[in-house]
Write a protein that holds these residues in place. Structure first.
Motif, short mmCIF file in Angstrom:
data_model
loop_
_atom_site.label_atom_id
_atom_site.label_comp_id
_atom_site.label_asym_id
_atom_site.label_seq_id
_atom_site.Cartn_x
_atom_site.Cartn_y
_atom_site.Cartn_z
N GLY A 1 0.92 -0.97 -0.09
CA GLY A 1 -0.15 -0.08 -0.03
C GLY A 1 0.63 1.38 -0.07
N GLY A 2 2.22 1.21 0.15
CA GLY A 2 3.20 2.11 0.24
C GLY A 2 3.09 2.58 -1.28
N ALA A 3 3.60 3.79 -1.65
CA ALA A 3 3.75 4.35 -2.85
C ALA A 3 4.33 3.66 -3.95
CB ALA A 3 4.55 5.79 -2.96
N ASP A 4 5.40 2.95 -3.65
CA ASP A 4 6.04 2.27 -4.49
C ASP A 4 5.64 0.94 -5.14
OD1 ASP A 4 8.37 3.84 -3.82
OD2 ASP A 4 9.62 2.61 -2.61
N SER A 5 5.21 0.10 -4.14
CA SER A 5 4.27 -1.15 -4.38
C SER A 5 2.92 -0.72 -4.93
CB SER A 5 4.03 -1.95 -3.16
OG SER A 5 3.31 -1.46 -2.14
N LEU A 6 2.33 0.33 -4.69
CA LEU A 6 1.08 0.62 -5.33
C LEU A 6 1.02 1.22 -6.80
CD1 LEU A 6 -1.89 0.98 -4.29
CD2 LEU A 6 -1.61 3.33 -3.53
N ALA A 7 2.21 1.98 -6.89
CA ALA A 7 2.69 2.24 -8.45
C ALA A 7 2.88 1.29 -9.27
CB ALA A 7 3.54 3.49 -8.29
N ALA B 1 0.38 -0.13 -12.28
CA ALA B 1 0.98 -0.29 -13.66
C ALA B 1 0.66 -1.85 -14.36
CB ALA B 1 2.48 -0.11 -13.79
N ALA B 2 0.92 -2.76 -13.17
CA ALA B 2 0.68 -4.23 -13.57
C ALA B 2 -0.71 -4.42 -13.94
CB ALA B 2 1.03 -5.17 -12.51
N ALA B 3 -1.58 -3.71 -13.29
CA ALA B 3 -3.11 -3.93 -13.62
C ALA B 3 -3.42 -3.35 -15.11
CB ALA B 3 -3.93 -3.24 -12.62
N PHE B 4 -2.61 -2.26 -15.61
CA PHE B 4 -2.75 -1.79 -16.57
C PHE B 4 -2.19 -2.63 -17.93
CE2 PHE B 4 -1.51 0.91 -20.37
CZ PHE B 4 -2.76 1.40 -20.61
N VAL B 5 -0.88 -2.99 -17.58
CA VAL B 5 -0.04 -3.64 -18.71
C VAL B 5 -0.38 -5.04 -18.80
CG1 VAL B 5 2.20 -4.53 -19.00
CG2 VAL B 5 1.82 -2.00 -18.28
N ALA C 1 0.15 10.03 -7.46
CA ALA C 1 -0.56 11.27 -7.37
C ALA C 1 -1.30 11.52 -8.62
CB ALA C 1 0.55 12.36 -7.18
N ALA C 2 -0.89 11.08 -9.80
CA ALA C 2 -1.37 11.42 -11.21
C ALA C 2 -2.36 10.38 -11.06
CB ALA C 2 -0.23 11.20 -12.24
N LEU C 3 -2.45 9.11 -10.63
CA LEU C 3 -3.55 8.21 -10.70
C LEU C 3 -4.58 8.64 -9.74
CD1 LEU C 3 -1.44 5.31 -11.52
CD2 LEU C 3 -2.78 6.48 -13.24
N GLY C 4 -4.30 9.52 -8.86
CA GLY C 4 -5.34 9.59 -7.79
C GLY C 4 -5.46 8.57 -6.82
N LEU C 5 -4.29 7.88 -6.54
CA LEU C 5 -4.09 6.82 -5.51
C LEU C 5 -3.45 7.50 -4.20
CD1 LEU C 5 -2.62 4.09 -7.78
CD2 LEU C 5 -4.77 4.51 -6.92
N THR C 6 -3.82 7.14 -3.03
CA THR C 6 -3.30 7.58 -1.87
C THR C 6 -2.50 6.72 -1.13
OG1 THR C 6 -5.26 9.02 -1.54
CG2 THR C 6 -3.90 8.61 0.59
#
Length: 343
Positions: free
Chosen positions: A34-40, A44-48, A183-188
């Motif tokens: 849930g941290g920024a690194d693993s959330l980003a 990306a994995a969910a998209f790719v 931030a760009a994806l609206g994720l906290t």
């Protein structure tokens, strides 16, 4: 048409490059705290992954070390379900009672849980969110420990652990990029309090040591440290390959090692052979130290009739005539001949 944020694009490219190396008929799993690194990484994995025809799931691990950790894990799991991950698993682990310090114990518990989930779902790989900044910190910690080339190589992009393939797509992506992507994806992202807790060595390196280096040497120091790891890892791969051949050449018929063969090897190759043989005998890698290998090496390069070298796990290695032979704690054979022990 909306412009894709550069940070989001960079992470998607890194994930796409990684996923070209995995099988498409089996799922990949993202380890997400849930941290920024693993959330980003997860976003990306969910998209790719679906666009490559690869099923993608997510695992979040509750270490139970903080108040509210269970709710944090539940929140991550719910987000993953809404984002289309399948399977989604929340793994609860027990850290207390494991060997090593709190960081090592939590890491061991986490990887064990990730491996169990991956095997249960037949996953081809687990994606981890370590960034270029994490790699730089790892190199600094290795330097502080006086580690050799294996430690300075940092975290590998790919690692096999207990039958599970671990991949780190973001080793060339900065921590700042992952925050910007969220931030760009609206994720906290969740802010792990352990990351700023000075009782943890890595947290002190992150908060105090690395910023001082950046101020003194410039922002490029982070990239340079990470690049050092990559270069050393490449050298290690070559040396390990040479050591593998030397290991086979040095084996004796009864499982020991021939001293004349070892004595003719460069030190960098010989000590790798000794390290590999020690692990094969049953010495725990985490407990096998520089001192153990140096003591083994002295049986070859500084032989004066000294007694056996004691390895982790109760294993004893002695020199008998022109071979290194081993005896385990139970007194039975462990590679090497019987009587006539020197020392």
């Amino acid at each position: 048409m909306a412009t894709l944020a550069p940070s989001v694009a960079a992470i998607r490219v890194a994930v796409r490059r990684t996923l070209t190396e995995v099988r498409r008929d089996r799922p990949v799993l993202v380890a997400c705290s849930g941290g920024a690194d693993s959330l980003a990484l997860a976003a990306a994995a969910a998209f790719v992954a679906p666009r490559l025809g690869i099923p993608v799931g997510l695992v979040t691990v509750d270490h139970g070390l903080q108040s509210g950790s269970e709710q944090r894990a539940v929140t991550v799991a719910k987000w993953a379900e809404q984002a289309g991950f399948a399977p989604v698993e929340l793994a609860t682990v027990t850290v207390e009672g494991r060997p090593g310090g709190p960081e090592a114990a939590a890491r061991q518990a986490r990887y064990q849980a990730l491996g169990e989930v991956a095997r249960r779902h037949g996953a081809s790989a687990v994606l981890l969110g370590h960034t270029r900044d994490d790699q730089a910190e790892t190199v600094l910690l290795a330097l502080a420990r006086g580690a050799g080339p294996r430690g300075l190589a940092g975290m590998p992009f790919r690692r096999e652990r207990a039958g599970t393939t671990l991949l780190r797509p973001l080793l060339e992506v900065s921590r700042e990029q992952t925050r910007k992507a969220c931030a760009a994806l609206g994720l906290t992202p969740w802010e792990d309090p352990h990351n700023t807790d000075p009782s943890y060595t890595r947290a002190r390196v992150r908060a105090d040591v690395l910023p001082v280096l950046v101020r003194a040497l410039g922002a490029g120091v982070v990239d340079n440290l990470a690049r050092t790891a990559k270069l050393v890892a490449s050298d290690n791969a070559a040396l390990d390959s040479l050591a593998g051949d030397a290991f086979e050449a040095a084996r004796t018929a009864d499982g020991g090692l021939a001293v004349p063969v070892l004595a003719g090897l460069p030190a960098a190759i010989r000590t790798r052979v000794l390290h590999a043989w020690s692990r094969e005998l049953g010495a725990t890698p985490a407990a096998l130290s520089y001192g153990h290998v140096t003591s083994l090496d002295a049986l070859i390069t500084d032989w004066h009739g000294q007694g056996p070298t004691h390895l982790p796990g109760g294993i004893q290695v002695s020199r008998y005539r022109d071979a290194l032979v081993a005896l385990p704690a139970d007194g039975g054979p462990a590679g090497g001949s019987g009587g006539g022990w020197d020392g």
